[in-house]
Design an enzyme around this catalytic site. Structure first.
Site, mmCIF file in Angstrom:
data_model
loop_
_atom_site.group_PDB
_atom_site.id
_atom_site.type_symbol
_atom_site.label_atom_id
_atom_site.label_comp_id
_atom_site.label_asym_id
_atom_site.label_seq_id
_atom_site.Cartn_x
_atom_site.Cartn_y
_atom_site.Cartn_z
ATOM 1 N N ARG A 72 13.799 -7.439 5.125
ATOM 2 C CA ARG A 72 13.917 -6.902 6.485
ATOM 3 C C ARG A 72 13.641 -7.956 7.539
ATOM 4 O O ARG A 72 14.126 -7.847 8.673
ATOM 5 C CB ARG A 72 13.026 -5.666 6.639
ATOM 6 C CG ARG A 72 13.568 -4.456 5.871
ATOM 7 C CD ARG A 72 12.665 -3.254 5.971
ATOM 8 N NE ARG A 72 11.382 -3.441 5.336
ATOM 9 C CZ ARG A 72 11.152 -3.360 4.020
ATOM 10 N NH1 ARG A 72 12.152 -3.100 3.189
ATOM 11 N NH2 ARG A 72 9.943 -3.547 3.513
ATOM 12 N N GLU A 109 -0.597 -5.859 -5.285
ATOM 13 C CA GLU A 109 -1.642 -4.944 -5.751
ATOM 14 C C GLU A 109 -1.764 -5.015 -7.275
ATOM 15 O O GLU A 109 -2.852 -5.057 -7.829
ATOM 16 C CB GLU A 109 -1.322 -3.524 -5.299
ATOM 17 C CG GLU A 109 -2.465 -2.575 -5.532
ATOM 18 C CD GLU A 109 -2.169 -1.200 -4.964
ATOM 19 O OE1 GLU A 109 -1.158 -1.048 -4.268
ATOM 20 O OE2 GLU A 109 -2.977 -0.296 -5.236
HETATM 21 P P1 AMP Z 1 1.860 -7.713 2.370
HETATM 22 O O1 AMP Z 1 2.182 -8.943 1.590
HETATM 23 O O2 AMP Z 1 0.950 -6.778 1.645
HETATM 24 O O3 AMP Z 1 1.366 -8.030 3.759
HETATM 25 O O4 AMP Z 1 3.202 -6.890 2.531
HETATM 26 C C1 AMP Z 1 4.126 -7.249 3.511
HETATM 27 C C2 AMP Z 1 5.521 -7.123 3.002
HETATM 28 O O5 AMP Z 1 5.725 -5.906 2.293
HETATM 29 C C3 AMP Z 1 6.482 -7.130 4.162
HETATM 30 O O6 AMP Z 1 7.587 -7.974 3.832
HETATM 31 C C4 AMP Z 1 6.900 -5.677 4.325
HETATM 32 O O7 AMP Z 1 8.294 -5.587 4.484
HETATM 33 C C5 AMP Z 1 6.468 -4.975 3.064
HETATM 34 N N1 AMP Z 1 5.585 -3.823 3.292
HETATM 35 C C6 AMP Z 1 4.295 -3.711 2.923
HETATM 36 N N2 AMP Z 1 3.795 -2.514 3.218
HETATM 37 C C7 AMP Z 1 4.795 -1.837 3.836
HETATM 38 C C8 AMP Z 1 4.900 -0.527 4.414
HETATM 39 N N3 AMP Z 1 3.863 0.332 4.408
HETATM 40 N N4 AMP Z 1 6.071 -0.167 4.962
HETATM 41 C C9 AMP Z 1 7.111 -1.032 4.984
HETATM 42 N N5 AMP Z 1 7.077 -2.270 4.446
HETATM 43 C C10 AMP Z 1 5.932 -2.673 3.878
#
Ligand code: AMP
Length: 184
Positions: A72, A109
């Site tokens: 995205r 996770e």
């Molecule tokens: P993180 O590495 O945990 O910060 O996750 C970020 C990535 O996962 C980004 O590229 C987001 O597109 C996706 N992502 C994580 N959580 C969500 C969520 N609740 N809704 C949409 N996209 C998410």
């Protein structure tokens, strides 16, 4: 909304964004509230406001390259880069880029994932703004930051539409300057 002197007023973008994001419960797995931006993408006037705010931010930071994180982030990086006259650098999932790459593994996770960048993606001296839709735990952003610095980029910040503050993503992103249009 994050605010420092060089940043534009993001309040209009925050209001528009809030009206064009859909919460999808238990996607992609139970317990996750997925922030779906497809209503924003399909509404030209709203998307224009949000892209305009990101472009103002990019200009204020003096960004010359916009790095989008798969997938995205690509949908945001391209129109923002076009507005500010910047180049676009894709940061992709493992195995997608055809040239010589740098790789960075990061923790999910459960298990790990890998992001990659073309090793010659960022000419020396480029000022790079990273964009993505959501900052959650910060692992993705931290990996992108590491990849870009490894290429010699001057990373001027990370811009996201939404920051899930309860996941404390800033704790994993070190010195990265983060702007979120909306905090949740
Ligand atoms: P993180 O590495 O945990 O910060 O996750 C970020 C990535 O996962 C980004 O590229 C987001 O597109 C996706 N992502 C994580 N959580 C969500 C969520 N609740 N809704 C949409 N996209 C998410």
């Amino acid at each position: 909304m994050t605010s420092v002197d060089s940043q534009p007023d993001l309040s209009a973008a925050e209001a528009v964004l809030g009206a064009h994001v859909r919460d999808v419960m238990d996607f992609p797995k139970p317990g996750v509230v997925f922030k779906d931006i497809t209503p924003l993408l399909s509404t030209p006037a709203a998307f224009g406001v949000v892209v305009g705010a990101l472009a103002d931010l990019a200009r204020g930071l003096g960004a010359t390259t916009i790095a989008g994180i798969e997938a995205r982030g690509f949908l945001l990086a391209a129109p923002v880069a076009d507005r500010v006259g910047a180049g676009i650098v894709p940061i992709r999932k493992q195995g997608k880029l055809p040239g010589r790459t740098r790789s960075e593994a990061y923790a999910l996770e459960y298990g790990t994932a890998v992001l990659e960048i073309h090793e010659d993606a960022v000419p020396t001296g480029e000022r790079v703004l990273i964009v993505d839709d959501v900052l959650a735990t910060g692992g993705t952003a931290a990996a992108a930051h590491t990849l870009l610095r490894g290429c010699g980029a001057d990373v001027v910040g990370l811009a996201v539409l939404m920051e899930l503050t309860f996941l404390s993503g800033r704790d994993r992103t070190g010195t990265l300057d983060i702007t979120s249009i909306m905090k949740i």
